[in-house]
Write a protein that holds these residues in place. Structure first.
Motif, mmCIF file in Angstrom:
data_model
loop_
_atom_site.group_PDB
_atom_site.id
_atom_site.type_symbol
_atom_site.label_atom_id
_atom_site.label_comp_id
_atom_site.label_asym_id
_atom_site.label_seq_id
_atom_site.Cartn_x
_atom_site.Cartn_y
_atom_site.Cartn_z
ATOM 1 N N TYR A 71 31.447 62.323 17.542
ATOM 2 C CA TYR A 71 30.558 63.462 17.697
ATOM 3 C C TYR A 71 29.220 63.161 17.022
ATOM 4 C CZ TYR A 71 34.877 65.824 18.906
ATOM 5 O OH TYR A 71 36.066 66.171 19.499
ATOM 6 N N GLU A 73 25.711 65.425 16.095
ATOM 7 C CA GLU A 73 25.000 66.702 16.108
ATOM 8 C C GLU A 73 23.523 66.436 16.360
ATOM 9 O OE1 GLU A 73 24.413 70.655 13.307
ATOM 10 O OE2 GLU A 73 25.916 69.149 12.787
ATOM 11 N N THR A 96 26.139 69.630 19.839
ATOM 12 C CA THR A 96 26.824 68.421 19.399
ATOM 13 C C THR A 96 27.317 67.728 20.656
ATOM 14 O OG1 THR A 96 27.516 69.452 17.335
ATOM 15 C CG2 THR A 96 28.749 67.518 18.037
ATOM 16 N N LYS A 98 29.652 64.671 22.543
ATOM 17 C CA LYS A 98 30.936 63.998 22.347
ATOM 18 C C LYS A 98 31.015 62.803 23.279
ATOM 19 C CE LYS A 98 35.846 64.694 23.251
ATOM 20 N NZ LYS A 98 36.819 65.636 23.810
ATOM 21 N N LYS A 141 25.787 74.167 30.063
ATOM 22 C CA LYS A 141 26.541 73.069 29.453
ATOM 23 C C LYS A 141 26.650 71.895 30.421
ATOM 24 C CE LYS A 141 31.000 72.254 27.290
ATOM 25 N NZ LYS A 141 32.181 72.849 26.722
ATOM 26 N N ASP A 163 31.074 65.333 26.783
ATOM 27 C CA ASP A 163 30.939 66.768 26.643
ATOM 28 C C ASP A 163 29.750 67.101 25.762
ATOM 29 O OD1 ASP A 163 31.617 69.403 27.055
ATOM 30 O OD2 ASP A 163 33.445 69.362 25.860
ATOM 31 N N LEU A 165 28.818 70.280 23.202
ATOM 32 C CA LEU A 165 29.417 71.443 22.541
ATOM 33 C C LEU A 165 28.316 72.324 21.988
ATOM 34 C CD1 LEU A 165 32.055 69.371 20.603
ATOM 35 C CD2 LEU A 165 32.398 70.535 22.767
ATOM 36 N N THR A 167 27.518 74.554 19.303
ATOM 37 C CA THR A 167 28.085 74.925 18.008
ATOM 38 C C THR A 167 27.441 76.190 17.465
ATOM 39 O OG1 THR A 167 26.573 73.404 16.905
ATOM 40 C CG2 THR A 167 28.783 72.574 17.429
#
Length: 172
Positions: A71, A73, A96, A98, A141, A163, A165, A167
């Motif tokens: 991951y 950020e 974040t 992935k 997304k 992916d 994310l 957060t």
């Protein structure tokens, strides 16, 4: 006479022993050959898939790798302003990413200004009302993943982000 009986038994044992040895060797070769063929087909197919994805990957195509998830950020948070019904509205978004490929995580760090620029333009082009729904957030997304993978494909020749994310997702 005891020696004659012993000789006959040895000849019979040698013939039976040779047959058993040949059968054991044949079975062993079949098992090893079958295992080798299975390993070739199973492991050889994955290498071809990864190579073809890296070589001729489209912008939406993902690089398939194995291993633990990594991951990263994207700091600082994205802050986007909207004008809705003559009122100033804001979106604050922490992301974040992935991946399972450390080289692609390193590429994101290198190309961070280009990626952040692309994401700011993407976020600013959204409808504030659409982002209030789950469908709008999921579409954002998906578009974010595609945007990052497009840049990675242009710069490194391969995508690799699995992916994105959210957060933190604040709208006011």
């Amino acid at each position: 006479m005891a020696e004659d009986d012993l000789d006959v038994g040895e000849e019979g044992g040698k013939k039976g022993g040779k047959k058993k040895l040949i059968i054991i060797i044949a079975v062993l070769l079949l098992v090893l050959g079958g295992g080798g063929a299975a390993a070739f087909f199973l492991l050889g197919g994955e290498e071809e898939t990864a190579e073809s994805a890296e070589e001729g990957g489209d912008a939406g195509e993902e690089v398939v790798t194995t291993g633990p998830a990594i991951y990263l950020e994207l700091d600082p948070a994205f802050v986007i302003d909207f004008v809705v019904a003559n009122k100033q509205r804001y979106l604050q978004l922490n992301l974040t990413v992935k991946s399972r490929d450390q080289a692609q995580i390193d590429a994101i760090k290198i190309h961070m200004p280009l990626i952040r620029n692309s994401l700011v333009l993407l976020f600013a082009n959204q409808s504030f009302d659409d982002l209030q729904t789950l469908e709008g957030k999921m579409a954002l997304k998906t578009a974010s993943i595609e945007s990052i993978n497009n840049i990675l494909t242009q710069e490194t020749g391969a995508g690799g982000m699995e992916d994105v994310l959210f957060t933190n997702f604040v709208m006011q």
